[in-house]
Design an enzyme around this catalytic site. Structure first.
Site, PDB file in Angstrom:
ATOM      1  N   CYS A  38       0.786  -1.268  -0.015  1.00 32.30           N
ATOM      2  CA  CYS A  38       0.054   0.123   0.021  1.00 32.30           C
ATOM      3  C   CYS A  38       0.939   1.031   0.099  1.00 32.30           C
ATOM      4  CB  CYS A  38      -1.045  -0.060   1.297  1.00 32.30           C
ATOM      5  SG  CYS A  38      -0.131  -0.099   2.872  1.00 32.30           S
ATOM      6  N   SER A  39       0.265   2.310   0.354  1.00 35.78           N
ATOM      7  CA  SER A  39       1.131   3.657   0.035  1.00 35.78           C
ATOM      8  C   SER A  39       2.323   3.681   1.274  1.00 35.78           C
ATOM      9  CB  SER A  39       0.172   4.849   0.248  1.00 35.78           C
ATOM     10  OG  SER A  39      -0.411   4.520   1.689  1.00 35.78           O
ATOM     11  N   GLY A  41       2.867   1.015   3.334  1.00 35.16           N
ATOM     12  CA  GLY A  41       3.353  -0.409   3.463  1.00 35.16           C
ATOM     13  C   GLY A  41       3.158  -1.119   4.791  1.00 35.16           C
ATOM     14  N   TRP A  42       2.492  -0.548   5.683  1.00 35.47           N
ATOM     15  CA  TRP A  42       2.193  -1.098   6.918  1.00 35.47           C
ATOM     16  C   TRP A  42       0.903  -0.988   7.488  1.00 35.47           C
ATOM     17  CZ3 TRP A  42       6.567   2.821   8.345  1.00 35.47           C
ATOM     18  CH2 TRP A  42       5.970   3.976   8.359  1.00 35.47           C
ATOM     19  N   ASP A  43       0.054  -0.346   6.466  1.00 31.69           N
ATOM     20  CA  ASP A  43      -1.419  -0.377   6.967  1.00 31.69           C
ATOM     21  C   ASP A  43      -2.277  -1.450   6.128  1.00 31.69           C
ATOM     22  OD1 ASP A  43      -1.150   1.578   8.429  1.00 31.69           O
ATOM     23  OD2 ASP A  43      -1.171   3.285   7.119  1.00 31.69           O
ATOM     24  N   ARG A  44      -2.589  -1.262   4.890  1.00 32.04           N
ATOM     25  CA  ARG A  44      -3.259  -2.171   4.029  1.00 32.04           C
ATOM     26  C   ARG A  44      -2.543  -3.330   3.953  1.00 32.04           C
ATOM     27  NH1 ARG A  44      -6.635   0.449   5.694  1.00 32.04           N
ATOM     28  NH2 ARG A  44      -7.771   2.185   4.593  1.00 32.04           N
ATOM     29  N   ARG A  84      -0.850   6.035  14.592  1.00 28.84           N
ATOM     30  CA  ARG A  84      -2.120   5.462  14.111  1.00 28.84           C
ATOM     31  C   ARG A  84      -3.312   5.631  15.362  1.00 28.84           C
ATOM     32  NH1 ARG A  84      -0.348   6.903   9.953  1.00 28.84           N
ATOM     33  NH2 ARG A  84      -0.109   5.165   8.165  1.00 28.84           N
TER      34      ARG A  84
END
Length: 297
Positions: A38-39, A41-44, A84
């Protein structure tokens, strides 16, 4: 329900579940490696990777495996819980950038809830396990989900030495185990790949999480003499709203109702027997003493 849909939260949940299902499908059926990114790299990335493994491997659908999955794909992978969730940060304080706040892990737990809600027999833990886990994301009672990286947790803050482990706490509560879970059946079934339209169509609101502090239903009318809350309530908590647990609680209610009516029937039979005995004794007395019978008439 339209107001809930207008928030786009259910739509995002369906998108994440769809991406996870497609990842698991290509890995299992097409034997293809899948690149996730993802944008940041550690969320989606963490969400989809963890959910796809939850579908593929029955080990991750057990409590021990689920904790390993979160440790591996969120904590060790570098998901920034502090950034977050804004742990310990007030508005406009240092590090409290509101643009970085996002309920990524809550969203992941919501996706897991959808799977547990629709297919409870495949999971060792129940929806209450996820609910309690979601509460302690922001409680800061345990150090497991604090800080932004492994280095901050182990070197800078020394979280492991200074705080309690959340997984040990969850494992110590027997009510978080799904009584309908059959480990042998789950391991034999292996992969959990349901038809994608069925999965997405049955996405529902996680009532126990998002309506936790909302108005509760009033107490139903109870027959006189019945105890409230009934025995089928777990501890001091109300029943968690899931398909599987709802069926289980309904069965318990039916069994308790059957036991209640059985007791009522036995009491009625005893009264009938007592009445028959009195009538029989009276008939015997009248036969033995006809004069007394005439006097009584």
């Amino acid at each position: 329900m339209q107001l809930v849909e207008n928030t786009n939260w259910p739509s995002m949940t369906r998108l994440i579940l769809s991406a996870s299902w497609q990842t698991a499908f290509h890995v299992h059926y097409n034997r293809l490696p899948v690149l996730l990114h993802c944008s940041h790299g550690w969320d989606r990335t963490s969400q989809v990777a963890a959910l796809s493994q939850l579908l593929l491997d029955p080990h991750y659908r057990m409590r021990e495996g689920f904790s390993t999955l979160v440790e591996k794909d969120f904590l060790s992978f570098g998901h920034p819980f502090h950034t977050r969730c804004g742990h310990g940060e007030g508005k406009n304080e240092q590090g409290g950038d509101e643009g970085q706040l996002s309920p990524i892990f809550i969203q992941f737990l919501d996706c897991v809830f959808q799977l547990v809600n629709q297919f409870p027999d495949y999971f060792e833990f129940n929806a209450r396990y996820l609910l309690l886990l979601s509460e302690h994301i922001y409680s800061c009672r345990f150090g497991t989900l604090l800080c932004d990286s492994e280095r901050e947790r182990e070197v800078v803050a020394g979280i492991r030495q200074r705080t309690y482990c959340m997984w040990e706490y969850l494992d110590s509560i027997p009510d978080l185990i799904n009584p309908m879970f059959d480990r042998a059946t789950s391991e034999k079934a292996g992969v959990l790949l349901m038809p994608l339209p069925m999965l997405l169509r049955n996405v529902t609101l996680w009532v126990d999480r998002f309506c936790m502090y909302g108005a509760k239903a009033s107490i139903p009318c109870m027959p006189h003499g019945l105890q409230y809350p009934p025995q089928y309530f777990l501890g001091n908590h109300s029943i968690v709203h899931t398909v599987g647990y709802g069926a289980e609680s309904a069965l318990r209610r039916a069994l308790e109702d059957a036991e209640m009516w059985r007791g009522t029937a036995l009491n009625a039979l005893k009264e009938v027997e007592d009445l028959r005995k009195k009538v029989s004794d009276k008939e015997k007395e009248s036969k033995e003493d006809p004069a007394a019978d005439l006097l009584s008439s």
